[in-house]
Write a protein that holds these residues in place. Sequence first.
Motif, PDB file in Angstrom:
ATOM      1  N   VAL A   1       0.840  -1.203   0.000  1.00 50.07           N
ATOM      2  CA  VAL A   1       0.000   0.000   0.000  1.00 50.07           C
ATOM      3  C   VAL A   1       0.871   1.248   0.000  1.00 50.07           C
ATOM      4  CG1 VAL A   1      -1.590   1.346   1.395  1.00 50.07           C
ATOM      5  CG2 VAL A   1      -1.985  -1.094   1.072  1.00 50.07           C
ATOM      6  N   VAL A   2       1.887   1.202   0.857  1.00 49.09           N
ATOM      7  CA  VAL A   2       2.788   2.360   0.936  1.00 49.09           C
ATOM      8  C   VAL A   2       3.465   2.604  -0.405  1.00 49.09           C
ATOM      9  CG1 VAL A   2       4.929   3.200   1.927  1.00 49.09           C
ATOM     10  CG2 VAL A   2       3.220   2.186   3.405  1.00 49.09           C
TER      11      VAL A   2
ATOM     12  N   GLU B   1       2.483   1.689  -3.360  1.00 50.55           N
ATOM     13  CA  GLU B   1       1.536   2.201  -4.350  1.00 50.55           C
ATOM     14  C   GLU B   1       1.337   3.687  -4.168  1.00 50.55           C
ATOM     15  OE1 GLU B   1      -2.220   0.146  -4.663  1.00 50.55           O
ATOM     16  OE2 GLU B   1      -1.079  -1.713  -4.800  1.00 50.55           O
ATOM     17  N   GLN B   2       1.191   4.084  -2.915  1.00 54.06           N
ATOM     18  CA  GLN B   2       1.018   5.510  -2.666  1.00 54.06           C
ATOM     19  C   GLN B   2       2.188   6.301  -3.217  1.00 54.06           C
ATOM     20  OE1 GLN B   2       0.525   5.913   1.496  1.00 54.06           O
ATOM     21  NE2 GLN B   2      -1.685   5.988   1.385  1.00 54.06           N
ATOM     22  N   LYS B   3       3.376   5.761  -2.929  1.00 53.61           N
ATOM     23  CA  LYS B   3       4.569   6.471  -3.397  1.00 53.61           C
ATOM     24  C   LYS B   3       4.551   6.587  -4.911  1.00 53.61           C
ATOM     25  CE  LYS B   3       8.062   6.560   0.001  1.00 53.61           C
ATOM     26  NZ  LYS B   3       8.447   5.320   0.677  1.00 53.61           N
TER      27      LYS B   3
ATOM     28  N   VAL C   1       2.033   6.593  -6.898  1.00 48.43           N
ATOM     29  CA  VAL C   1       1.058   7.596  -7.339  1.00 48.43           C
ATOM     30  C   VAL C   1       1.633   8.999  -7.176  1.00 48.43           C
ATOM     31  CG1 VAL C   1      -1.111   8.674  -6.716  1.00 48.43           C
ATOM     32  CG2 VAL C   1      -0.991   6.200  -6.965  1.00 48.43           C
ATOM     33  N   GLU C   2       2.259   9.201  -6.034  1.00 46.80           N
ATOM     34  CA  GLU C   2       2.840  10.531  -5.811  1.00 46.80           C
ATOM     35  C   GLU C   2       3.877  10.862  -6.860  1.00 46.80           C
ATOM     36  OE1 GLU C   2       2.591  10.597  -0.972  1.00 46.80           O
ATOM     37  OE2 GLU C   2       4.527  10.934  -1.931  1.00 46.80           O
TER      38      GLU C   2
ATOM     39  N   LYS D   1       2.500  11.660 -10.109  1.00 48.96           N
ATOM     40  CA  LYS D   1       1.994  13.037 -10.131  1.00 48.96           C
ATOM     41  C   LYS D   1       3.129  14.017 -10.327  1.00 48.96           C
ATOM     42  CE  LYS D   1      -2.029  12.806  -7.209  1.00 48.96           C
ATOM     43  NZ  LYS D   1      -2.105  12.769  -5.781  1.00 48.96           N
TER      44      LYS D   1
END
Lengths: 851, 101
Positions: A311-312, A314-316, A318-319, A322
Amino acid sequence: MVRAAESQSARWFIYGVTLSLGIAFSVVLLFVAWNNALDRNRRDFSLESVALENAIFGNVRAAQYALESLEAFLAVKPDLDQDEFSAIARALLTQHPYLLGVVYCPTAAASTPSENCPRGRQVMRGDSEGDAVPGRFPLAGNPELENLVARSNGAAALADPGDPRHTLWLVQSLTAGTPEGASGESRAADAGLAAVALGINQLPGSAGHGSSVSITLSSDLAGLGGRQPLLARLQEQAPGQWMVADLVKEGALQFPLYSIHLRISRSVAWREVDRDLVYTALLIGVGVTLLLIALVRTRDLQARELRERNVVIEQKVVEQTKELALARDAALDASRVKSEFLASMSHEIRTPLNAIIGMSELLTETPLTSEQKKYIDVFRKAGDTLLSLVNDILDLSKIEARQVQLESIDFDLFETLEESADIYALKASEKDVELVCRIDPDVEPVRRGDPARLRQIVLNLISNALKFTERGEIVLQVSPGEAGSLLFSVRDSGIGIPPDKLEAIFTSFTQVDSSITRKYGGTGLGLTISRRLVELMQGRIWVESRLGEGSTFRFTAELPQAGAGAGRQAERVELGGFSVMVVDDNAASLENIASHLRNSGAAVTGAVGAAEAVQALGGTAVPDLLVVDCRMPERGGFDLVAELRQKGVRCRAIMMLSATDLNRHISKLKNLGISAYLLKPVKRAELLHQVRDVLGGQQADQVAAAPATKSEERATRPLRILLVEDNPDNRLLVRSYLKKLPWEVDEAENGQIALDKFRNANYDVVLMDVQMPVMDGHAATQAIRRWEAEGQRVATPIIALTAHAIKEEIDKCMTSGCSAYLSKPVKKAVLVDAIQAAVTTRMSGQAASGA
Amino acid sequence: MATDKIIVTVDPDLEELIPGFLENRGKDVKMLREALAKSDCRAMQSIGHSLKGVGGGYGFSGLSELGAQIESAAKTGDVQGLAGHIDRVADYLQRVQVVYG
């Protein structure tokens, strides 16, 4: 949340399964251990019970034998008196300690043993001796006994329920007579019953002293249903003991007419079991179960950790995506800003420059003193130089910023090159330098690439060559290079370049020496730009040179052949069967023309110079066509032709080649019987067509004029302007502004009409109103530019007339492709100046760019 | 409305064009009035636009302004205002006096 719940139940499931597995394993282990643990007990019991069984059955058997031996004895001696009987009986009793008594009751076969057994003999243990009890036969009244007697031939094992001493009577009915009774008379009167009494309690003997087992004895009489219980002795159990198992042994002793059943059982107490094994098994089982659960838990925890980490991550991701998107947008923005800057700079700089140049042009047309003329000249030249410089710088920066993309369109190589050579034809002839354009016949004309940029390179090279060559020739040549590429070369007979500068001239702003700029002009960027362009075409450019002898610039380029049918196909001109003589003082030019003619099938001979020609034509063989160069140093073309006419040399046709237009000399041409003339540099297609026409029987008095080059055409005819404006009053306005000038004005009401008109005629300038219905100025300009690009036409200046002269609007105009803009309302002077500037720039742009 | 003349200076080159120009403008006013009667804002917007574009070139900047006003009023459908603007145009044409120089 659903995911969590699902995983929760999944987890519980896994745990449950693991637990069950562990438990199952433990159970199995326990079972095995239990069995092993009981083994010892079983063994012990086995030993004990077997011994007991043997003892009991042994004794019973022995008793039976005893009875049988008694029977046998009695059969021999039926008349036994008491003492004898007692003696025997006592012997038996002594021998068999478990026998309680021996009984003999002789009865008549016919009578049943009743309570009266008068002559019975009975000896019971513990009895006083010699007790002959006449009377009651034990077991009298027992139905089985009666059966037995009835059968008169049997044995039985009977229990007397009333007897507290637990006695088992083995009864044998005595057969009458002996086998040896020869007479066969039955001694029926001597039949009777013999019986021994077994003390059941004594049966186990020494083996039965322990009371750790339960013993059950029962007898089974043939013919009688059910078993008769004989003995049931229970195991002694310590109270409060936990009984965990029962060990059982059953056995039977079979006699002909009856059987004795024995059941020995033992309850095993927990205390007696090999507990250690069980404890160990239990421990191991529990241990393994816990281990499994621990394993599963570990895996579970790991999985959870992994999930969280994912999860972490994936978040990274996505960031970062961006961020990347932002960075990319920023980069695109920056690039766009740069292009916009270039575009607006380009526009901003050119506009005042055009004004300067335009004004200087106008000034030269006004009456000036010679001093003024000198000054004007200077600043006009400066303006021109500045314009070239600006163009070059902007071009170069565009290329370096990788903003330039080469077109990939099909074009005719011959046409492009011949056009380029054409542009300098006039200048070359002014300098008396021969300009030849030679294209190797092996080269396929239709290619794919960027003709405009190719032209730019070639023009640059020719312009340089022209600049540094005072006499001689400039030869532009194309031949096939390595692996499908093309090799271009521009050879001149100029001043040459020193060896240490051969590389340096390709770098920006480097001329051979600083005095060059002053003497020869130029920006120093032309070769740099050419190099970049050549690199974009996957080629390379270099120079070979000798001081004082001239230079040859060569470059290669990847211009793949385009498919047949693409672009304009050159018509194939067949000149087979014709003979041609070409006269030219310049060998390169001569060879060029000759090769074109040869490739079309003509038989060609050449003569370098007039004298050679005269000699060659002295003989009888006169060629069909004579092609003569007009300007030859020793003797000119006209002179030669005149001489030949005098000599009576009659060719079918004579063609003259000239660097300058021979329009003014039409009469002269006619007089000399010259059928046609061609402008140099000679274009293959034109040459062949003209030759064909001329040989095809053109009249001698009609001189076929070569189509004038575009620049000369334009110099002699009036300016054609296309005015695109929707408002009729405004059209009238513009027309009236321009009425005093010798320019033709065509009108178009909107962009669409303008486009149609533009396509069908040649205009020098377009005045384009921006705000119009149907098709506005932007769209029309774009459409025109597209059409020009498709046909590889040189761009016509388009001047936008806009009512809103704000930056956005102007940018839009320029991006659409306008060359300049004027804001409405337009003043007459401004309009006229703008038109003149546009036209002048175009012409000077063609001729002055370079170096 | 005052009745003084409005002086407009025009390029002498355009002298011959002025009569025709003014005549056309008169026609424009007529068409404007017809459009107003029909409440045809489209037509009025178009004529207004054209007036705006043509006035300045000939030197009649006042006409351009009025044209612009008519165009924007027609865009918003301001029929009231349009009537006023059209009157002003007619008035302008009445009062205008051309000087060449």
